[in-house]
Design a protein around this motif. Structure first.
Motif, PDB file in Angstrom:
ATOM      1  N   ASP A   2       1.106  -1.469   0.228  1.00  0.00           N
ATOM      2  CA  ASP A   2       0.201  -0.114  -0.587  1.00  0.00           C
ATOM      3  C   ASP A   2       0.243   1.548   0.218  1.00  0.00           C
ATOM      4  N   VAL A   3       0.857   2.700  -0.705  1.00  0.00           N
ATOM      5  CA  VAL A   3       0.506   3.603  -0.329  1.00  0.00           C
ATOM      6  C   VAL A   3      -0.248   4.596   0.127  1.00  0.00           C
ATOM      7  N   ALA A  33      -8.475   2.715  -4.375  1.00  0.00           N
ATOM      8  CA  ALA A  33      -7.702   3.977  -3.315  1.00  0.00           C
ATOM      9  C   ALA A  33      -9.253   3.381  -2.182  1.00  0.00           C
ATOM     10  N   ARG A  34      -8.778   4.063  -0.774  1.00  0.00           N
ATOM     11  CA  ARG A  34      -9.820   4.413  -0.224  1.00  0.00           C
ATOM     12  C   ARG A  34      -9.589   5.193   0.847  1.00  0.00           C
ATOM     13  N   VAL A  54      -3.392   3.287  -0.874  1.00  0.00           N
ATOM     14  CA  VAL A  54      -3.616   3.140  -2.736  1.00  0.00           C
ATOM     15  C   VAL A  54      -3.218   1.755  -2.483  1.00  0.00           C
ATOM     16  N   ALA A  55      -3.362   0.884  -3.008  1.00  0.00           N
ATOM     17  CA  ALA A  55      -3.394  -0.863  -2.510  1.00  0.00           C
ATOM     18  C   ALA A  55      -2.845  -0.947  -4.481  1.00  0.00           C
ATOM     19  N   LEU A  56      -0.909  -1.193  -4.789  1.00  0.00           N
ATOM     20  CA  LEU A  56      -0.406  -1.199  -5.600  1.00  0.00           C
ATOM     21  C   LEU A  56      -0.804  -2.736  -5.468  1.00  0.00           C
ATOM     22  N   GLY A  57       0.153  -3.154  -7.244  1.00  0.00           N
ATOM     23  CA  GLY A  57      -0.292  -4.240  -7.240  1.00  0.00           C
ATOM     24  C   GLY A  57      -0.039  -4.883  -8.394  1.00  0.00           C
TER      25      GLY A  57
END
Length: 127
Positions: A2-3, A33-34, A54-57
Motif C-alpha cells: 500500500d501507498v 484507493a480508499r 492506494v493498494a499497489l499490485g
C-alpha cells in the motif's frame, strides 16, 4: 503493498477527497484507493478525511498512481503539498513545483515517483 497519501495545506480534507475522486475516475485505479478518516476533534460532528491508501499490485499500478498524483497536483491552484509513503520511502510533492514543469519533466517526475513507491524491481533501479 500500500501507498499512503496525505495532503498538507488549506482545505486538506477537501483536497484529499478530490484526489480520491480523481483516482476513482481512472480505469486502472478504480477500486485501488480508499479514504481513511480521522476521529472527529472534540465538539465536532462526523469524521474528517485524514489519508488516502492506494493498494499497489502487478500490472503497472504504481506507474498509474504516480502519473495520476502528478496530473492531479498540477491542476491545483493553491499551495497543496502531497506526501506519499510506500516501501519505507516518503516523497513530498508541491503544486507550486509541479506547475512549473514541462511535459518531459512531468514524465520524469512520475517515473521517479513510481520507482520510489512501487514494488521492488517494478519501476527499474532506485533513484
Amino acid at each position: 503493498m500500500d501507498v499512503s497519501v496525505t495532503i498538507a495545506g488549506p482545505d486538506a480534507a477537501d483536497e484529499l477527497r478530490s484526489l480520491y475522486a480523481w483516482l476513482a475516475s481512472e480505469d486502472e485505479l478504480r477500486g485501488h484507493a480508499r479514504l481513511v478518516n480521522a476521529s472527529p476533534p472534540p465538539g465536532a460532528l462526523g469524521t474528517t478525511a485524514d489519508a488516502l491508501i492506494v493498494a499497489l499490485g502487478p500490472g503497472g499500478v504504481s506507474a498509474a498512481v504516480a502519473t495520476a498524483l502528478v496530473a492531479w497536483l498540477r491542476q491545483r491552484t493553491g499551495d497543496v503539498v502531497i506526501k506519499a509513503r510506500g516501501r519505507g520511502t516518503e516523497v513530498e510533492l508541491s503544486a507550486k513545483r509541479v506547475r512549473g514543469l514541462d511535459s518531459a519533466q512531468l514524465g520524469e517526475l512520475a517515473q521517479h515517483l513510481a520507482r520510489e513507491l512501487g514494488e521492488p524491481g517494478a519501476g527499474g533501479e532506485q533513484a
